[in-house]
Scaffold this active site. Sequence first.
Site, PDB file in Angstrom:
ATOM      1  N   GLU A  75       0.822  -1.213   0.000  1.00 31.48           N
ATOM      2  CA  GLU A  75       0.000   0.000   0.000  1.00 31.48           C
ATOM      3  C   GLU A  75       0.861   1.271   0.000  1.00 31.48           C
ATOM      4  OE1 GLU A  75      -2.800  -0.511  -0.809  1.00 31.48           O
ATOM      5  OE2 GLU A  75      -3.932  -1.942   0.387  1.00 31.48           O
ATOM      6  N   TYR A 121     -14.146  14.759  19.696  1.00 31.46           N
ATOM      7  CA  TYR A 121     -12.787  14.303  19.401  1.00 31.46           C
ATOM      8  C   TYR A 121     -12.568  13.917  17.946  1.00 31.46           C
ATOM      9  CZ  TYR A 121      -9.818  14.890  23.360  1.00 31.46           C
ATOM     10  OH  TYR A 121      -9.001  15.461  24.294  1.00 31.46           O
TER      11      TYR A 121
HETATM   12  P1  13P Z   1       0.666  -5.262   3.324  1.00 28.58           P
HETATM   13  O1  13P Z   1       0.870  -6.556   4.072  1.00 28.58           O
HETATM   14  O2  13P Z   1       1.332  -5.279   1.972  1.00 28.58           O
HETATM   15  O3  13P Z   1       1.056  -4.086   4.173  1.00 28.58           O
HETATM   16  O4  13P Z   1      -0.878  -5.131   3.035  1.00 28.58           O
HETATM   17  C1  13P Z   1      -1.776  -5.270   4.100  1.00 28.58           C
HETATM   18  C2  13P Z   1      -3.007  -4.455   3.882  1.00 28.58           C
HETATM   19  O5  13P Z   1      -3.541  -3.938   4.823  1.00 28.58           O
HETATM   20  C3  13P Z   1      -3.560  -4.350   2.515  1.00 28.58           C
HETATM   21  O6  13P Z   1      -4.539  -3.376   2.457  1.00 28.58           O
END
Ligand code: 13P
Length: 213
Positions: A75, A121
């Site tokens: 990501e 908040y």
């Molecule tokens: P990663 O393991 O590549 O960080 O991906 C996990 C995730 O949350 C995908 O949206």
Amino acid sequence: MTINEQQTREEMARLCASLFERGFSVGTAGNVSARVEDGLLMTPTNSRLGDIEPDRIAKLDLEGQHVSGDPPSKEVFLHQALYESRPQTGAVVHLHSTWSTALSCLADLDDEDCIPPITPYVVMRVGTVKRVPYVKPGDPKSGDLIRTLGGSAAGILLANHGPVVAGKDLFSAVAAAEELEETAKLVVALRGISVKTLSDDDVVDLRKTFGEM
Ligand code: 13P
């Protein structure tokens, strides 16, 4: 490595473990990044946030090239788009936390304002939350979608996927992600019930007192 980078690595591992222990992340879901002087630190792909080892955290240089540590989260595009469109960003947290993700799946959600100001908040720590359309995890288009918001939101829901939150530093980004999750839980719990929100004046007053997100 600077002392500051070592401290950021250790803080990232500690905060990731805390998120994992409290159920904000399960399995290998979620990823966290933080700016350092000469680039970006990012949790490795397919890692459990409960088991992040400071020395194995991925490092990207200022051009976004992976220079050390384990391969970064897929990501990375999401994270980079937030640093680019919100220069005040020092850290980014992406989760699949249950209630924010539930909200991200709703058919009748206002994409421009996903969370009504029901408590102070969320206004103070997250600000306006927007939703961007679904793309598959790791799709570079996720970065383009975030860029279309032009930096107007620190809290974003990825449709049918989960929340992404930017903050000035790791502590603030994690705190904002937690606040978003708890408020999303309230929003889902209150659906179908007539709710009294804060007034426009209350929101303006909060922003004046505690700053704009
Ligand atoms: P990663 O393991 O590549 O960080 O991906 C996990 C995730 O949350 C995908 O949206």
